[in-house]
Scaffold this active site. Sequence first.
Site, PDB file in Angstrom:
ATOM      1  CD  GLN A 226      -2.898  -1.178   2.297  1.00 41.52           C
ATOM      2  OE1 GLN A 226      -3.480  -0.145   2.533  1.00 41.52           O
ATOM      3  NE2 GLN A 226      -3.172  -2.314   2.931  1.00 41.52           N
ATOM      4  CE  LYS A 242       2.283   2.214   7.647  1.00 42.33           C
ATOM      5  NZ  LYS A 242       1.937   0.972   8.405  1.00 42.33           N
ATOM      6  CD  GLU A 263      -0.024  -1.203   5.810  1.00 41.68           C
ATOM      7  OE1 GLU A 263       0.526  -0.130   6.079  1.00 41.68           O
ATOM      8  OE2 GLU A 263       0.584  -2.206   5.411  1.00 41.68           O
ATOM      9  CB  ALA A 369       5.968   6.477  12.088  1.00 40.51           C
ATOM     10  CG  LEU A 372      13.450   2.389  13.944  1.00 41.96           C
ATOM     11  CD1 LEU A 372      13.312   0.871  13.926  1.00 41.96           C
ATOM     12  CD2 LEU A 372      13.634   2.898  15.359  1.00 41.96           C
ATOM     13  CG  ASP A 438      -0.242  -7.813   8.126  1.00 39.90           C
ATOM     14  OD1 ASP A 438       0.050  -8.869   7.545  1.00 39.90           O
ATOM     15  OD2 ASP A 438       0.159  -6.697   7.749  1.00 39.90           O
ATOM     16  CG  ASP A 458       3.593  -2.586   8.736  1.00 45.99           C
ATOM     17  OD1 ASP A 458       2.732  -1.692   8.666  1.00 45.99           O
ATOM     18  OD2 ASP A 458       3.802  -3.408   7.822  1.00 45.99           O
TER      19      ASP A 458
END
Length: 559
Positions: A226, A242, A263, A369, A372, A438, A458
Amino acid sequence: MWRRLQTLFQRKFKITLLFLLLLALLVHLAMDLALSTAPGPCGCDAKAPKASGIPSGSPVLAGPKKLSLRILQDFSGSNGSLEKSSHPQGAGPHTRAGDPGIRRQSGEGNAGRTEGSKLAALFDHPLYNIPIPEVTEKDKLFVVNPMEKFSLRSSGSDEWVSSSKAETVLPTGKTAYDTYPTWLKFHVGINRYELYPRRDPLMPTLLRDLATQRIISSVQKSGGTQLKLIMTFPNYGQALFKPMKQTRDQETPIDFFYFSDFERHNAEIAAFHLDSGFNDSPWKPVWVGKKLFQVLRFRILDFRRIPPVSGRLVNITKEIRDITTDKKLAKTFFISPAGNVCFYGECSYYCSTEHALCGKPDRLEGSMAALLPDKTLAKRRSWRSPWRRSYHKSKKAEWELNPNYCAQVRETPPYDRGHRLLDLIDMTILDFLMGNMDRHHYETFEKFGNDTFLLHLDNGRGFGTHSRDELSILAPLRQCCSIKKSTYLRLQLLATQPYRLSDLLREALATDPLDPVLAEPHLRALDRRLGKVLEAVGRCLAGAARPEEVVVDDVGSRV
């Protein structure tokens, strides 16, 4: 003679009427004065301003008038969700349940009484003050060079560079660490035991930057099923965006397979607040321009394994289309028949005009988000979950067919030693509370080997259903019958009325720019699912010859 008497009578009547009106006015003023000085039945001031929407006893009214007016003025102009219509009609801009600095009244499940912060009370509890082992140099992901400083390239620049490339080193602090941009401070704080500490003063700034920092580049994240975007900030680094695909009250259709689900941006935000630890004070006021934001400085399950996430309203035109260097992404923008700006990108699923993402007219919600550290600097290892689903429409995985499956997992590295299996069960409980099916892989930082935490990445397919619970997610807990003592004790605490999980998460999410993040049925489902987790542990304890093998002591005398 008659005319004189008539005139005199009229004058006396007017004087009498005027006198009566004046007397009524004086009586009315006297009654108002008496009411204003008399305490109400609750002991509060009877003249508390109801029209403002601020409940009596609110801290924002307790201080000097100048401060109170400033706070009220700036909150009235704060950003909010595009879905404000989900608030009850008639609620003023200051009456949102959970608003910072405002006590919530007659909220969901609160029996109409005024309450203070449940979160503040929760984190006074000893279970939320368990110390981690001492962090040595070998336990840190990065070793900070005390001589390396960072500064802006020039006084008019937004670009941060190291001292080896900087034109001048700005006097921003006494140590090199003081000169680091926020994103770098977050990265160098990662250690063997946690992504960030409980009492991290950096977190409010990090969340504020995710929600407000200027975006200078937007490109599509490669791979995946996605659409996701990598956003770049001038003095922050990069974040994963997202976009919103479903409204908060939509449930995943019952006929959808778990791998066909959307999502959700709000699931990422809620997962962060549910998963992580807390910081050192209940409320942190942060000024952004002329607006005052209150940043909640703690989370709930005390895992601290999800990177920081904030909601954000993005301008599709200015912050994606006009600044993207991704040619494939740029080709997918269009104007809808309703006059809204839309795009769809390129990906395996849900990237087409039928599943386009459209603004109102160009404003779009999403989760932002923190990324990292790059894998070239801090290698991460991806592990396939032993309880991975088959991702097939009819085929079942081995764990679904073999009730003794956990016995062979316990004999397989890395689950044959250390706390890896218990960490995976922690992640399982988080997924069950969210309804996330998921979880096919998880990651760890390679530097720390097997003795470290799992990264809970995720989480976008969580919070898709609230009317049903997927018990198969709890298979690791139910088949292995093991749980950390610290996790079990916290879950028991969150099932009690003073610390009810739904109330805590509602209060935490009220500080996000996209509040309300979750619809009420999803919050109520958390309490129901928490009860089922505790029931599963109870059944394990009832059938165990050695209870200490079910509830594994990971805290010792620290509680």
